[in-house]
Design an enzyme around this catalytic site. Structure first.
Site, PDB file in Angstrom:
ATOM      1  CE1 TYR A  98      30.223  29.653  52.097  1.00  0.00           C
ATOM      2  CE2 TYR A  98      32.608  29.836  52.188  1.00  0.00           C
ATOM      3  CZ  TYR A  98      31.446  29.702  51.461  1.00  0.00           C
ATOM      4  OH  TYR A  98      31.487  29.619  50.087  1.00  0.00           O
ATOM      5  CD  GLU A 193      53.999  45.274  39.288  1.00  0.00           C
ATOM      6  OE1 GLU A 193      54.738  46.237  39.038  1.00  0.00           O
ATOM      7  OE2 GLU A 193      52.885  45.083  38.741  1.00  0.00           O
ATOM      8  CG  ASP A 245      55.012  46.102  35.526  1.00  0.00           C
ATOM      9  OD1 ASP A 245      56.087  45.500  35.343  1.00  0.00           O
ATOM     10  OD2 ASP A 245      53.896  45.547  35.491  1.00  0.00           O
TER      11      ASP A 245
END
Length: 365
Positions: A98, A193, A245
């Protein structure tokens, strides 16, 4: 941290670059800056070093009609960084984007553009983003278990934070961790995870049962999370186990980034990776041995497996990972951590983790 530079050193580097550009312009020549290539094509993996290292390829950003905007943005971003360092202040990546809205034609249209230039400057100066005044928006990860973090309050007074005292919550890793010190008698760090699995282990005080420290990575770990685990593991000489996973994303976006780093951040991997990490998450063989519910591999998974086996220096180095990925591809299946719930909500605590920790033959390097 080895290689850490003072603010004065970094400002001197920036001034040297600026003077070189100025003198080149006085000679009526096109100025340029050299920036290390941030990709897997510019790294190598050496097991003794334990992380991806740059091999020296660079891109040259020369001031021409077509590059004038990017060149100007690079210089304006460096000037912003210099001001932040001099005033001992910080700006988030979003705030930096910004601020550029005041730069006229050099303003960034989207934040990914400013993030990319910021990363280029970081690589060019061979330092980390926090040292040049820029901090991420995201949190650094959550921690629970047998650990006391020693921080400082706003007056510099020592502040001890007991990570066993957060109830159902957790300690939040700050964006900068270099000043932290640790006290612990834990036996290992378990990096997880998903926040959901972390919450299950926290709710049932797994950290007390296993005498460990739990860290929620929340997907690909942030730099702060990686640095926190690395500093804690080095300082207290703790092994690090990673539980993700059983899919290509868990293997080579989360685990590999934590263990050896990434191509995009190769200039800082030495400090932000965790070479001692071992994988104890869901393997293709676990899917068979534990008869886990699965989902079909997506096209993006299949593509990632092929790309990793062919191009990832860590996978090319590791026959075990090549074998695991080929097994997953042949099965055409993937499994989530939560699939263990098929055998009972707390099967992960009563059976899976104890068995995995006990049997190193089920681990991956």
């Amino acid at each position: 941290m080895a290689g850490e530079k003072s603010g004065k050193d970094i400002i001197k580097q920036m001034q040297d670059i600026a003077v070189k550009i100025y003198n080149t312009i006085l000679k009526k020549e096109n100025p340029s800056v050299n920036i290390p290539l941030r990709s897997l094509n510019n790294v190598k993996y050496d097991e003794k070093e334990g992380y991806f290292e740059l091999i020296g390829k660079e891109k040259e950003r020369t001031l021409t009609a077509s590059t004038a905007k990017t060149f100007a943005q690079t210089l304006r971003m460096m000037a912003m960084s210099k001001d932040l360092i001099k005033s001992d202040d910080i700006a988030t990546k979003r705030e930096a984007y910004y601020i550029s809205k005041n730069w006229g034609d050099a303003k960034f249209l989207e934040q990914p553009e400013s993030d990319n230039v910021m990363d280029d400057i970081e690589a060019m100066l061979m330092t980390n983003r926090e040292q040049i005044g820029f901090v991420p928006e995201e949190k650094g990860g959550a921690v629970a278990g047998q650990l006391v973090v020693i921080d400082k309050d706003e007056n510099g007074k020592e502040l001890k934070i007991d990570c066993t005292k957060f109830g159902s919550g957790a300690y939040s890793v700050p964006v900068s961790v270099e000043h932290l010190r640790f006290e612990t008698k834990a036996e290992f760090i378990l990096a997880i995870e998903t926040a959901g699995m972390f919450q299950r282990l926290v709710k049932h005080n797994y950290w007390k049962k296993a005498n460990c420290i739990l860290v929620s990575m929340g997907g690909v770990p942030t730099r702060a999370c990686r640095r926190f685990i690395r500093r804690l593991a080095d300082d207290k000489k703790l092994p690090v186990y990673v539980f993700t996973d059983g899919d290509p994303y868990g293997f080579f976006s989360i685990y590999r980034t934590l263990k050896v780093g990434s191509g995009n951040a190769a200039h800082i991997n030495e400090y932000f990776c965790v070479p001692q990490a071992k994988f104890i998450g869901i393997t293709p063989q676990d899917i068979i041995d534990y008869k886990l519910p699965t989902h079909p591999l997506k096209e993006v998974d299949k593509k990632k497996i092929k790309d990793v086996i062919k191009n990832d220096p860590f996978c090319i180095h590791s026959k075990e990972w090549q074998k695991a990925l080929k097994q997953l591809a042949d099965m055409g299946k993937r499994a989530e951590q939560q699939a263990l719930a098929q055998h009972g909500l707390n099967f992960v605590i009563s059976d899976y983790l104890p068995q995995k920790l006990k049997n190193q033959k089920t681990w991956l390097p």
